[in-house]
Design a protein around this motif. Structure first.
Motif, PDB file in Angstrom:
ATOM      1  N   LEU A  23       0.867  -1.176   0.000  1.00 35.35           N
ATOM      2  CA  LEU A  23       0.000   0.000   0.000  1.00 35.35           C
ATOM      3  C   LEU A  23       0.901   1.221   0.000  1.00 35.35           C
ATOM      4  CD1 LEU A  23      -1.933  -2.265   0.901  1.00 35.35           C
ATOM      5  CD2 LEU A  23      -3.041  -0.595   2.363  1.00 35.35           C
ATOM      6  N   LEU A  24       0.850   1.999  -1.070  1.00 33.54           N
ATOM      7  CA  LEU A  24       1.719   3.162  -1.239  1.00 33.54           C
ATOM      8  C   LEU A  24       0.986   4.416  -0.784  1.00 33.54           C
ATOM      9  CD1 LEU A  24       4.467   4.137  -2.239  1.00 33.54           C
ATOM     10  CD2 LEU A  24       3.436   4.387  -4.513  1.00 33.54           C
ATOM     11  N   ALA A  25       1.488   5.031   0.286  1.00 31.98           N
ATOM     12  CA  ALA A  25       0.866   6.210   0.877  1.00 31.98           C
ATOM     13  C   ALA A  25       1.740   7.443   0.658  1.00 31.98           C
ATOM     14  CB  ALA A  25       0.670   5.984   2.379  1.00 31.98           C
ATOM     15  N   ASP A  26       1.127   8.598   0.766  1.00 33.26           N
ATOM     16  CA  ASP A  26       1.830   9.895   0.744  1.00 33.26           C
ATOM     17  C   ASP A  26       2.731  10.033  -0.482  1.00 33.26           C
ATOM     18  OD1 ASP A  26       2.345  12.406   1.759  1.00 33.26           O
ATOM     19  OD2 ASP A  26       3.991  11.735   3.028  1.00 33.26           O
ATOM     20  N   TRP A  27       2.166   9.792  -1.630  1.00 36.20           N
ATOM     21  CA  TRP A  27       2.892   9.871  -2.890  1.00 36.20           C
ATOM     22  C   TRP A  27       2.611  11.227  -3.559  1.00 36.20           C
ATOM     23  CZ3 TRP A  27      -1.059  10.643  -6.205  1.00 36.20           C
ATOM     24  CH2 TRP A  27      -2.296  10.131  -5.844  1.00 36.20           C
ATOM     25  N   GLY A  28       3.504  11.625  -4.428  1.00 29.70           N
ATOM     26  CA  GLY A  28       3.320  12.840  -5.219  1.00 29.70           C
ATOM     27  C   GLY A  28       3.047  12.462  -6.660  1.00 29.70           C
ATOM     28  N   SER A  29       2.131  13.162  -7.295  1.00 25.58           N
ATOM     29  CA  SER A  29       1.735  12.782  -8.657  1.00 25.58           C
ATOM     30  C   SER A  29       2.877  12.916  -9.658  1.00 25.58           C
ATOM     31  CB  SER A  29       0.520  13.582  -9.114  1.00 25.58           C
ATOM     32  OG  SER A  29       0.768  14.965  -9.016  1.00 25.58           O
ATOM     33  N   ALA A  30       3.790  13.861  -9.448  1.00 25.03           N
ATOM     34  CA  ALA A  30       4.898  14.036 -10.393  1.00 25.03           C
ATOM     35  C   ALA A  30       5.844  12.837 -10.374  1.00 25.03           C
ATOM     36  CB  ALA A  30       5.665  15.313 -10.065  1.00 25.03           C
ATOM     37  N   ASP A  31       6.072  12.251  -9.205  1.00 21.05           N
ATOM     38  CA  ASP A  31       7.000  11.126  -9.065  1.00 21.05           C
ATOM     39  C   ASP A  31       6.339   9.766  -9.209  1.00 21.05           C
ATOM     40  OD1 ASP A  31       9.042  12.939  -8.510  1.00 21.05           O
ATOM     41  OD2 ASP A  31       8.570  12.915  -6.368  1.00 21.05           O
ATOM     42  N   LEU A  32       5.010   9.734  -9.287  1.00 23.56           N
ATOM     43  CA  LEU A  32       4.290   8.466  -9.247  1.00 23.56           C
ATOM     44  C   LEU A  32       4.629   7.516 -10.386  1.00 23.56           C
ATOM     45  CD1 LEU A  32       2.330   6.931  -7.485  1.00 23.56           C
ATOM     46  CD2 LEU A  32       0.448   8.003  -8.731  1.00 23.56           C
TER      47      LEU A  32
ATOM     48  N   VAL B 150       0.652  -3.512  -6.081  1.00 20.94           N
ATOM     49  CA  VAL B 150       0.785  -2.160  -5.552  1.00 20.94           C
ATOM     50  C   VAL B 150      -0.593  -1.506  -5.557  1.00 20.94           C
ATOM     51  CG1 VAL B 150       1.859   0.108  -5.843  1.00 20.94           C
ATOM     52  CG2 VAL B 150       3.157  -1.967  -6.373  1.00 20.94           C
ATOM     53  N   TRP B 151      -0.983  -1.012  -4.390  1.00 23.50           N
ATOM     54  CA  TRP B 151      -2.260  -0.321  -4.207  1.00 23.50           C
ATOM     55  C   TRP B 151      -1.945   1.127  -3.843  1.00 23.50           C
ATOM     56  CZ3 TRP B 151      -7.082  -3.126  -3.977  1.00 23.50           C
ATOM     57  CH2 TRP B 151      -6.941  -4.505  -4.160  1.00 23.50           C
ATOM     58  N   LEU B 152      -2.597   2.080  -4.502  1.00 21.10           N
ATOM     59  CA  LEU B 152      -2.378   3.496  -4.215  1.00 21.10           C
ATOM     60  C   LEU B 152      -3.345   3.961  -3.144  1.00 21.10           C
ATOM     61  CD1 LEU B 152      -1.894   5.285  -7.655  1.00 21.10           C
ATOM     62  CD2 LEU B 152      -0.173   4.503  -6.017  1.00 21.10           C
ATOM     63  N   GLU B 153      -2.818   4.517  -2.075  1.00 19.54           N
ATOM     64  CA  GLU B 153      -3.673   5.015  -0.998  1.00 19.54           C
ATOM     65  C   GLU B 153      -4.204   6.391  -1.378  1.00 19.54           C
ATOM     66  OE1 GLU B 153      -3.044   4.179   3.349  1.00 19.54           O
ATOM     67  OE2 GLU B 153      -2.488   6.304   3.236  1.00 19.54           O
ATOM     68  N   VAL B 154      -5.516   6.541  -1.269  1.00 21.64           N
ATOM     69  CA  VAL B 154      -6.192   7.807  -1.567  1.00 21.64           C
ATOM     70  C   VAL B 154      -7.168   8.122  -0.440  1.00 21.64           C
ATOM     71  CG1 VAL B 154      -5.960   7.632  -4.081  1.00 21.64           C
ATOM     72  CG2 VAL B 154      -7.941   6.622  -2.967  1.00 21.64           C
ATOM     73  N   GLY B 155      -7.373   9.420  -0.219  1.00 27.46           N
ATOM     74  CA  GLY B 155      -8.266   9.837   0.849  1.00 27.46           C
ATOM     75  C   GLY B 155      -9.499  10.577   0.377  1.00 27.46           C
TER      76      GLY B 155
ATOM     77  N   HIS C 269      -2.317  -2.035  -9.055  1.00 28.40           N
ATOM     78  CA  HIS C 269      -3.380  -3.020  -8.941  1.00 28.40           C
ATOM     79  C   HIS C 269      -4.729  -2.406  -8.570  1.00 28.40           C
ATOM     80  CE1 HIS C 269      -5.032  -7.035  -8.558  1.00 28.40           C
ATOM     81  NE2 HIS C 269      -5.636  -6.619  -7.470  1.00 28.40           N
ATOM     82  N   GLY C 270      -4.744  -1.525  -7.579  1.00 26.95           N
ATOM     83  CA  GLY C 270      -6.020  -0.978  -7.145  1.00 26.95           C
ATOM     84  C   GLY C 270      -5.855   0.185  -6.191  1.00 26.95           C
ATOM     85  N   TRP C 271      -6.989   0.633  -5.677  1.00 30.66           N
ATOM     86  CA  TRP C 271      -7.054   1.772  -4.770  1.00 30.66           C
ATOM     87  C   TRP C 271      -7.100   1.294  -3.327  1.00 30.66           C
ATOM     88  CZ3 TRP C 271      -6.194   5.905  -7.548  1.00 30.66           C
ATOM     89  CH2 TRP C 271      -6.671   5.986  -8.863  1.00 30.66           C
ATOM     90  N   ALA C 272      -6.400   1.980  -2.456  1.00 32.71           N
ATOM     91  CA  ALA C 272      -6.465   1.733  -1.021  1.00 32.71           C
ATOM     92  C   ALA C 272      -7.079   2.978  -0.393  1.00 32.71           C
ATOM     93  CB  ALA C 272      -5.080   1.458  -0.452  1.00 32.71           C
ATOM     94  N   GLY C 273      -8.381   2.946  -0.182  1.00 31.81           N
ATOM     95  CA  GLY C 273      -9.073   4.094   0.388  1.00 31.81           C
ATOM     96  C   GLY C 273      -8.770   4.235   1.865  1.00 31.81           C
ATOM     97  N   CYS C 274      -8.376   5.426   2.267  1.00 32.67           N
ATOM     98  CA  CYS C 274      -8.044   5.694   3.667  1.00 32.67           C
ATOM     99  C   CYS C 274      -8.932   6.845   4.143  1.00 32.67           C
ATOM    100  CB  CYS C 274      -6.566   6.036   3.785  1.00 32.67           C
ATOM    101  SG  CYS C 274      -6.065   6.293   5.484  1.00 32.67           S
ATOM    102  N   GLY C 275     -10.021   6.496   4.810  1.00 36.79           N
ATOM    103  CA  GLY C 275     -10.995   7.493   5.233  1.00 36.79           C
ATOM    104  C   GLY C 275     -10.514   8.355   6.379  1.00 36.79           C
ATOM    105  N   ALA C 276     -11.207   9.464   6.584  1.00 36.16           N
ATOM    106  CA  ALA C 276     -10.865  10.414   7.644  1.00 36.16           C
ATOM    107  C   ALA C 276     -10.958   9.779   9.021  1.00 36.16           C
ATOM    108  CB  ALA C 276     -11.782  11.631   7.553  1.00 36.16           C
TER     109      ALA C 276
END
Length: 157
Positions: A25-34, A48-53, A68-75
């Motif tokens: 689960l990849l967290a705190d990523w920047g779109s330019a470096d992704l 690899v799952w991208l963490e999104v909030g 592979h998919g999204w890793a939703g990380c709620g508030a």
């Protein structure tokens, strides 16, 4: 679950996992470096799952990237989390074309609700500390058992 900075600094650890089935689960990523980061993280049997909030994070992901998919990380998740509740985020991710998992405020009943909504998986964070098999010392277990929704606060960005 690693941040983009941790993944870049821990190449040896990630290399040791290559060839073994695992999720990252990849967290705190920047779109330019992704794009470069996802290419570097590609390995056999690694998902690899991208963490999104929330919607803002989803909008920052360029189309066609290999993950592979999204890793939703709620508030309602502990630590670095998103701006939307896990409930709202689940509904948003269910409309997309990749598998997704949800982290934050997930218990037995909400895990079932997430599955009905189409979640591939859920992440049980602090709840696992209360399992009989947990190595958490009794004093800490006592504290965790009594935590409630009002016992957390947002700090910083």
């Amino acid at each position: 679950r690693v941040t983009a900075r941790q993944a870049a600094a821990r190449g040896d650890w990630l290399e040791a996992l290559a060839g073994r089935p695992h999720w990252l689960l990849l967290a705190d990523w920047g779109s330019a470096d992704l794009p470069r980061l996802l290419e570097a993280l590609a390995a056999d049997r690694r998902q690899v799952w991208l963490e999104v909030g929330g919607a803002a994070d989803l909008d920052r992901v360029p189309a066609g990237l290999p993950f592979h998919g999204w890793a939703g990380c709620g508030a309602d998740a502990g630590g670095l989390s998103g701006a939307e509740s896990s409930f709202v985020l689940t509904q948003r991710l269910a409309r997309l074309d990749r598998p997704f998992l949800i982290r934050g405020g997930i218990g037995v009943h909400t895990a079932a609700a997430c599955a009905v909504a189409g979640a591939h998986a859920v992440v049980l964070d602090d709840v696992l500390h209360l399992l009989r098999e947990s190595a958490l010392p009794p004093r800490w277990r006592h504290l965790v058992e009594r935590l409630g929704l009002t016992d957390s606060a947002a700090v910083g960005a």
